[in-house]
Design an enzyme around this catalytic site. Structure first.
Site, short mmCIF file in Angstrom:
data_model
loop_
_atom_site.label_atom_id
_atom_site.label_comp_id
_atom_site.label_asym_id
_atom_site.label_seq_id
_atom_site.Cartn_x
_atom_site.Cartn_y
_atom_site.Cartn_z
N ASN A 103 -2.63 -6.49 5.24
CA ASN A 103 -2.67 -7.54 4.15
C ASN A 103 -3.69 -8.50 4.63
O ASN A 103 -3.53 -9.11 5.49
CB ASN A 103 -1.14 -8.19 4.21
CG ASN A 103 -0.21 -7.03 3.97
OD1 ASN A 103 -0.30 -6.08 3.24
ND2 ASN A 103 0.72 -7.04 4.81
N GLU B 223 -6.30 -3.39 12.44
CA GLU B 223 -6.13 -4.01 11.24
C GLU B 223 -7.04 -5.42 10.99
O GLU B 223 -7.20 -5.81 10.02
CB GLU B 223 -4.54 -4.62 11.33
CG GLU B 223 -3.57 -3.55 11.69
CD GLU B 223 -3.65 -2.23 10.66
OE1 GLU B 223 -3.89 -2.42 9.36
OE2 GLU B 223 -3.25 -1.27 11.11
N GLU C 236 1.04 -1.32 -0.06
CA GLU C 236 0.01 -0.11 -0.09
C GLU C 236 0.96 1.20 -0.04
O GLU C 236 1.83 1.29 0.88
CB GLU C 236 -0.98 -0.10 1.19
CG GLU C 236 -1.82 1.06 1.16
CD GLU C 236 -3.07 1.15 2.41
OE1 GLU C 236 -4.00 1.81 2.20
OE2 GLU C 236 -2.54 0.57 3.42
N GLY D 82 2.85 1.70 10.74
CA GLY D 82 2.66 1.31 12.19
C GLY D 82 2.30 -0.46 11.93
O GLY D 82 2.81 -1.32 12.71
N ALA D 83 1.36 -0.51 10.88
CA ALA D 83 0.84 -1.84 10.65
C ALA D 83 0.25 -1.80 9.46
O ALA D 83 -0.22 -0.82 8.99
CB ALA D 83 0.03 -2.51 11.77
N MET D 84 0.06 -3.03 8.85
CA MET D 84 -0.58 -3.36 7.40
C MET D 84 -1.51 -4.40 7.25
O MET D 84 -1.25 -5.40 7.79
CB MET D 84 0.37 -3.50 6.32
CG MET D 84 0.06 -3.50 5.07
SD MET D 84 -1.10 -1.87 4.42
CE MET D 84 -2.12 -2.43 3.29
#
Length: 371
Positions: free
Chosen positions: A296, A329, A152, A292-294
């Site tokens: 997926n 997430e 992203e 920070g985080a993704m």
């Protein structure tokens, strides 16, 4: 802002040269304006993606097979333009036959400019990339001893040629191959197969995500990782396997992350009626991550700062923050992944709704007054 640097005329020749070089680079990198009103559907759609990702020391070979269909509104003879950056193109095939009538530059691969493309076809490309030298942390890169991805917003084009835009949603089947000293092989979806390759000292794993998703949600993780595991029974009675991975030395700080994930899954069922839709859910904590985080699909990648916590070193605020981000997430699975944005002007829709959901979750877990 006021600059107190010397006028250009008084600077040394070396500084003047560097200034000219910087100005030239900035001129080349000038962004192009995009407007929401200018949105148009792509001339071609990708329905299925079959990827073969083979990781070696110093290079990675990616073979992509795209099942392509021309949009009904697209006139016959229109070319197909795919996105691609920092890719070394080895070959291009259409329906199993090598072609030479294509053009590739720094940003795109164009096919069908001279000969009309079929209404539907299989496009195969082979590229070579070097994750070890990818310092942008976009696409596939190496973080310490771990290979991981960040796609992203437009990182997938740094892995292979594709229509790298969120409205192009496809089903993915991914084969990941690497040497056995990297025992963990992960990608989105359920694992279909795994084993040793014919080449000694290497192994592979095959994954399938049955739900269409945009390319920005694609993920691969390869490395020598430790983990903790658990299970979650959904409201329909399905057993989902849960894994939280990190470097081996950090495994003793993963328990809170796992507990937070299970709370998030249960709360989303009870509050919103949303049940998780795959057989596995992975979280991977890496040290070098530019977000920070993704979210997926089924394979979240986190910065270790938002994953690791244990009583000896973490405060109450650390525990609350980790729980909230893991919830955020996970909640993206429905608000962002299964239902996604048409283009990046709609980023606020998927993020805004998911932020609302994670704030409601944190309020229920801790304090409505504080939230």
């Amino acid at each position: 802002f006021t600059s107190f640097s010397q006028p250009a005329s008084l600077q040394s020749p070396h500084k003047q040269a560097r200034r000219k070089q910087f100005t030239a680079v900035m001129s080349e990198a000038k962004p192009t304006e995009k407007f929401r009103k200018d949105y148009t559907p792509p001339p071609y759609w990708v329905k299925n993606i079959d990827l073969d990702v083979r990781i070696f020391d110093g290079k990675t070979i990616v073979v992509s097979k795209l099942t392509v269909k021309r949009d009904p509104a697209t006139k016959e003879g229109a070319p197909m333009v795919l996105d691609g950056e920092d890719l070394t193109l080895k070959r291009v095939c259409i329906d199993g036959k090598d072609i030479s009538e294509y053009t590739a530059d720094k940003a795109n691969l164009t096919i069908g400019a001279k000969s009309a493309l079929p209404a539907s076809f299989l496009l195969e490309t082979e590229v070579e990339i070097v994750p070890e030298k990818n310092t942008q942390l976009s696409g596939l890169y190496k973080s310490g001893s771990i290979y991981c991805t960040q796609c992203e917003a437009e990182g997938f084009r740094r892995i292979t040629y594709h229509l790298d835009r969120p409205d192009v949603m496809a089903k993915y089947r991914v084969r990941v191959e690497a040497k056995k000293s990297w025992p963990v092989l992960l990608s989105n979806g359920n694992m279909l197969d795994s084993g040793d390759t014919k080449e000694e000292g290497r192994h592979y794993a095959v994954f399938e995500d049955p739900f269409p998703k945009p390319s920005y949600l694609f993920a691969v993780v390869v490395g020598d990782l430790g983990k903790i595991s658990d299970e979650f029974k959904t409201m329909s009675g399905r057993e989902v396997k849960l894994n939280v991975f990190s470097e081996h030395e950090n495994v003793d700080a993963l328990d809170h992350a796992m507990a937070s994930l299970k709370k998030s899954m249960k709360w989303d069922e009870e509050r919103w009626g949303r049940e998780y839709d795959l057989d596995v859910y992975h979280i991977v904590a890496v040290n070098d991550f530019n977000m920070g985080a993704m979210e997926n699909k089924g394979l979240n990648v986190f910065n270790t700062a938002l994953t690791l916590a244990k009583p000896e070193t973490a405060t109450d605020m650390n525990y609350m923050r980790i729980e909230g981000v893991i919830g955020h997430e996970y909640f993206h699975n429905w608000t962002g992944n299964r239902v996604t944005c048409r283009d990046w002007f709609q980023l606020t829709l998927k993020e805004g709704l998911t932020v609302f959901r994670d704030q409601e979750f944190s309020a229920d877990m801790w304090s409505h007054a504080v939230k």
